[in-house]
Scaffold this motif. Structure first.
Motif, short mmCIF file in Angstrom:
data_model
loop_
_atom_site.label_atom_id
_atom_site.label_comp_id
_atom_site.label_asym_id
_atom_site.label_seq_id
_atom_site.Cartn_x
_atom_site.Cartn_y
_atom_site.Cartn_z
N GLU A 106 0.82 -1.55 -0.17
CA GLU A 106 -0.24 -0.04 0.21
C GLU A 106 0.78 1.10 -0.21
O GLU A 106 1.94 1.36 1.19
CB GLU A 106 -0.66 -0.06 1.69
CG GLU A 106 -1.96 1.65 1.97
CD GLU A 106 -0.25 2.20 2.35
OE1 GLU A 106 -1.26 3.30 1.93
OE2 GLU A 106 -0.30 2.15 3.10
N GLU A 110 -0.75 9.85 3.24
CA GLU A 110 -0.69 9.17 4.51
C GLU A 110 -1.03 9.62 5.42
O GLU A 110 -1.63 10.29 6.43
CB GLU A 110 1.31 10.13 4.85
CG GLU A 110 1.62 9.64 6.49
CD GLU A 110 2.32 8.52 6.22
OE1 GLU A 110 1.73 7.91 5.15
OE2 GLU A 110 3.08 8.71 6.97
N LYS A 115 -5.56 4.69 5.04
CA LYS A 115 -4.91 3.35 5.05
C LYS A 115 -5.40 1.95 5.92
O LYS A 115 -5.39 0.82 5.45
CB LYS A 115 -3.42 3.22 5.88
CG LYS A 115 -2.52 4.17 4.82
CD LYS A 115 -1.30 4.83 5.53
CE LYS A 115 -0.80 4.94 4.85
NZ LYS A 115 0.09 4.94 3.48
N ARG A 116 -6.16 2.74 7.03
CA ARG A 116 -6.89 1.67 8.40
C ARG A 116 -8.11 1.27 6.98
O ARG A 116 -8.61 -0.03 7.20
CB ARG A 116 -7.42 2.35 9.28
CG ARG A 116 -6.12 2.21 10.38
CD ARG A 116 -6.82 2.23 11.37
NE ARG A 116 -7.30 1.49 12.14
CZ ARG A 116 -7.12 1.08 12.96
NH1 ARG A 116 -5.78 0.61 13.65
NH2 ARG A 116 -8.56 -0.32 14.10
N SER A 134 2.50 -2.25 4.12
CA SER A 134 2.67 -0.49 4.51
C SER A 134 3.97 -0.03 3.70
O SER A 134 5.01 0.24 4.54
CB SER A 134 1.81 0.29 4.67
OG SER A 134 1.68 1.94 5.53
N THR A 136 4.21 3.21 4.66
CA THR A 136 3.78 4.63 5.49
C THR A 136 5.55 5.27 6.10
O THR A 136 6.80 4.22 5.72
CB THR A 136 3.06 4.34 6.64
OG1 THR A 136 3.23 5.45 7.21
CG2 THR A 136 3.84 3.43 7.29
N ILE A 144 -1.47 0.41 12.15
CA ILE A 144 -2.29 -0.16 10.77
C ILE A 144 -2.99 -1.44 10.81
O ILE A 144 -4.31 -0.98 10.10
CB ILE A 144 -1.33 0.63 9.28
CG1 ILE A 144 -0.96 2.30 9.25
CG2 ILE A 144 -2.16 0.08 8.17
CD1 ILE A 144 0.11 2.19 8.36
#
Ligand code: CAA
Ligand code: NAD
Length: 308
Positions: A106, A110, A115-116, A134, A136, A144
């Motif tokens: 993913e 940000e 994202k969740r 992720s 991130t 997450i």
């Protein structure tokens, strides 16, 4: 379709089909490098326009790679580009995009919430064995991953690439609290198959690179705000005096001012909880103004510098 790699000493899983979410700067780069190294890639974003933007980023970068690889031999350059592009499909339907994925990376906006939401949805769509990762920059992998079932949390880790992905060799591989050894080994294996160098990171704010880089860039902005020096002089100083390939303002424009702003906002919340020193992430009016004006750096044509 998930097999154990027979020749690999660690208990990693064989990954063939990779789905990348987010066709922006990072997602496009990750999809490209994976496709260059033989993975079958689905690149997914929310709109067809965003997918096309990703393909354009890839075409441009692949042009550079092919030119270097084949020293201007037109036929070979075209053949290579076709072959790599042939490994990439775009898709806006997120559920369909993961129906045969072995690994999901993913690289969307940000935001912990977005994202969740995405991972929570994908948990019900992807196969049981599919690994989630992720990219991130600053959020906690554990936070997450908790959008997913406990079984998936064992198959969830961090895979943090650097911009521009085709040129930067490093990938930070993050083993969060629940990440299984098998998942971690698989992520390391995939990183190496993409021709990158992995480093092992704990699930701490900013992992290794950004924990040092983000406070440095934010202090450069505060330095300019205080009137200590101009952005141009700060950049020249760090490039010629410290040997950095780009000064902090060029780098901020390169990373994206929106992304940097999301990172510092998220970290201010962590600072309120005592997880990171407050003074490192003080709000900057200069940065906020540019973001509010839609001046997001190179990707929007203007940031601290003008690229139009
Ligand atoms: N696609 C493909 N190849 C690329 C590329 C791209 N988009 N950009 C650069 N390259 C390749 C070039 O082909 C060249 O390859 P060779 O050396 O093998 O010929 C090499 O990278 C260097 O490029 P250039 O000579 O064109 O230009 P340069 O020397 O000015 O380097 C740069 C460009 C690599 C971007 C360099 O300026 C640099 O390293 N900048 C700093 C980048 C950085 O710090 N990135 C991290 C940002 S933070 C982050 O990503 C984490 C986060 O979460 C926010
Ligand atoms: P970007 O703004 O270039 O691209 C983000 C893309 O995500 C956009 O195309 C957007 O349409 C898409 N998107 C948003 N919500 C989505 C959803 N629900 N499903 C699918 N796609 C969605 O951002 P970027 O710079 O590529 O950053 C992406 C991620 O990578 C962020 O988490 C960022 O922190 C991280 N990261 C950025 C850098 C960098 O230098 N820019 C480096 C490493 C990691």
């Amino acid at each position: 379709h998930i097999l154990r790699a027979p020749h690999h000493p660690a208990a990693s899983i064989m990954v063939k089909n990779l789905t990348v979410f987010g066709a922006g700067l990072m997602g496009a780069g990750i999809a490209q490098v994976a496709a260059q190294n033989g993975f079958k890639v689905i690149l997914s974003d929310v709109t067809e326009k965003a997918c096309q933007n990703g393909l354009q980023i890839i075409q441009k970068s692949l042009g550079r790679v092919a030119k270097k690889k084949f020293a201007g031999k037109q036929d070979e350059m075209e053949g290579y580009t076709r072959q790599v592009m042939g490994n990439i499909t775009t898709m806006t339907d997120a559920g369909e995009a993961v129906s045969s994925a072995d690994l999901i990376i993913e690289a969307i906006i940000e935001s912990i919430k977005i994202k969740r939401d995405l991972f929570g949805f994908l948990d019900g769509k992807a196969s049981r064995g599919c690994i989630f990762a992720s990219n991130t920059s600053s959020l906690s992998i554990k936070d997450i991953a908790e959008a997913c079932s406990p079984e998936r949390q064992a198959r969830f880790g961090g895979l943090h690439f650097f911009n521009p992905v085709p040129a930067m060799k490093l990938v930070e591989v993050i083993k969060a609290e629940k990440t299984s050894q098998e998942t971690y080994d698989t992520l390391v294996d995939v990183t190496k198959k993409m021709g990158k160098v992995p480093v092992n990171c704990k699930d701490t704010p900013g992992f290794i690179v950004n924990r040092l880089l983000i406070p440095y860039m934010l202090e450069a902005v505060r330095m300019a705000e205080r009137g200590d020096a101009t952005p141009h002089d700060i950049d020249t100083a760090m490039e010629l005096g410290a040997g950095y390939p780009m000064g902090p303002f060029k780098l901020l424009d390169f990373v994206g001012l929106d992304t940097t702003s999301f990172i510092s906002e998220g970290w201010r919340e962590k600072a309120d909880r005592g997880q990171i020193p407050k003074e490192l992430v003080q709000k900057s009016a200069m940065l906020q103004k540019l973001v509010d004006e839609g001046k997001l750096g190179r990707k929007s044509g203007q940031g601290f510098y003008d690229y139009s």
